[in-house]
Scaffold this active site. Structure first.
Site, PDB file in Angstrom:
ATOM      1  N   LEU A  28       1.009  -1.083  -0.175  1.00  0.00           N
ATOM      2  CA  LEU A  28       0.134  -0.007  -0.110  1.00  0.00           C
ATOM      3  C   LEU A  28       0.896   1.068  -0.048  1.00  0.00           C
ATOM      4  O   LEU A  28       1.854   1.551   1.114  1.00  0.00           O
ATOM      5  CB  LEU A  28      -0.874   0.138   1.103  1.00  0.00           C
ATOM      6  CG  LEU A  28      -1.864  -1.128   1.401  1.00  0.00           C
ATOM      7  CD1 LEU A  28      -2.604  -1.089   2.610  1.00  0.00           C
ATOM      8  CD2 LEU A  28      -2.961  -0.996   0.067  1.00  0.00           C
ATOM      9  N   ASP A  29       0.784   1.888  -0.917  1.00  0.00           N
ATOM     10  CA  ASP A  29       1.439   3.128  -1.389  1.00  0.00           C
ATOM     11  C   ASP A  29       2.802   3.334  -0.836  1.00  0.00           C
ATOM     12  O   ASP A  29       3.128   3.945   0.083  1.00  0.00           O
ATOM     13  CB  ASP A  29       0.434   4.332  -0.314  1.00  0.00           C
ATOM     14  CG  ASP A  29      -0.986   4.344  -0.761  1.00  0.00           C
ATOM     15  OD1 ASP A  29      -1.114   4.572  -1.606  1.00  0.00           O
ATOM     16  OD2 ASP A  29      -1.868   4.325   0.134  1.00  0.00           O
ATOM     17  N   LEU A  30       3.682   2.775  -1.519  1.00  0.00           N
ATOM     18  CA  LEU A  30       5.129   2.720  -1.352  1.00  0.00           C
ATOM     19  C   LEU A  30       5.671   4.234  -1.325  1.00  0.00           C
ATOM     20  O   LEU A  30       6.625   4.338  -0.347  1.00  0.00           O
ATOM     21  CB  LEU A  30       5.605   1.970  -2.565  1.00  0.00           C
ATOM     22  CG  LEU A  30       7.139   1.993  -2.725  1.00  0.00           C
ATOM     23  CD1 LEU A  30       7.466   1.233  -1.538  1.00  0.00           C
ATOM     24  CD2 LEU A  30       7.663   1.321  -4.136  1.00  0.00           C
TER      25      LEU A  30
ATOM     26  N   TYR B 193      -6.552   7.613   5.723  1.00  0.00           N
ATOM     27  CA  TYR B 193      -5.194   8.071   6.270  1.00  0.00           C
ATOM     28  C   TYR B 193      -5.184   9.201   7.418  1.00  0.00           C
ATOM     29  O   TYR B 193      -6.354   9.863   7.146  1.00  0.00           O
ATOM     30  CB  TYR B 193      -4.231   8.650   5.270  1.00  0.00           C
ATOM     31  CG  TYR B 193      -3.891   7.565   4.427  1.00  0.00           C
ATOM     32  CD1 TYR B 193      -2.898   7.126   3.953  1.00  0.00           C
ATOM     33  CD2 TYR B 193      -4.677   7.621   3.232  1.00  0.00           C
ATOM     34  CE1 TYR B 193      -2.645   6.199   3.278  1.00  0.00           C
ATOM     35  CE2 TYR B 193      -4.415   6.803   2.199  1.00  0.00           C
ATOM     36  CZ  TYR B 193      -3.441   5.872   2.346  1.00  0.00           C
ATOM     37  OH  TYR B 193      -3.124   5.045   0.968  1.00  0.00           O
TER      38      TYR B 193
END
Length: 79
Positions: free
Chosen positions: A14-16, A47
């Site tokens: 998820l979301d490097l 988030y």
């Protein structure tokens, strides 16, 4: 356990660019189900962020990220 994989298998990163989170599956059924949810874009990501400056209210930002269309909805929850 029934359907257990020999070792946990990577399902999705998820979301490097933001440090990310690696999602792993411990069973084949979980791996297939989670992979399918990501393929169908059925996973909603949420988030919490700390912002320098002041951000009031709520809004939507539509902008490309890494060449892909992205929509971000935000809401200020505390000052």
């Amino acid at each position: 356990a029934l359907g257990a994989l020999p070792r946990p298998q990577h399902v999705h990163r998820l979301d490097l660019p933001t440090g990310g989170l690696v999602l792993v599956a411990k069973t084949r059924a979980a791996q297939v189900a989670l992979g399918s949810l990501f393929e169908q874009r059925a996973v909603k990501k949420q988030y919490v962020a700390i912002v320098h400056g002041q951000l009031d209210g709520r809004g939507t930002v539509r902008a490309a990220i890494d060449g892909k269309d992205a929509v971000t909805e935000y809401e200020s929850v505390r000052h």
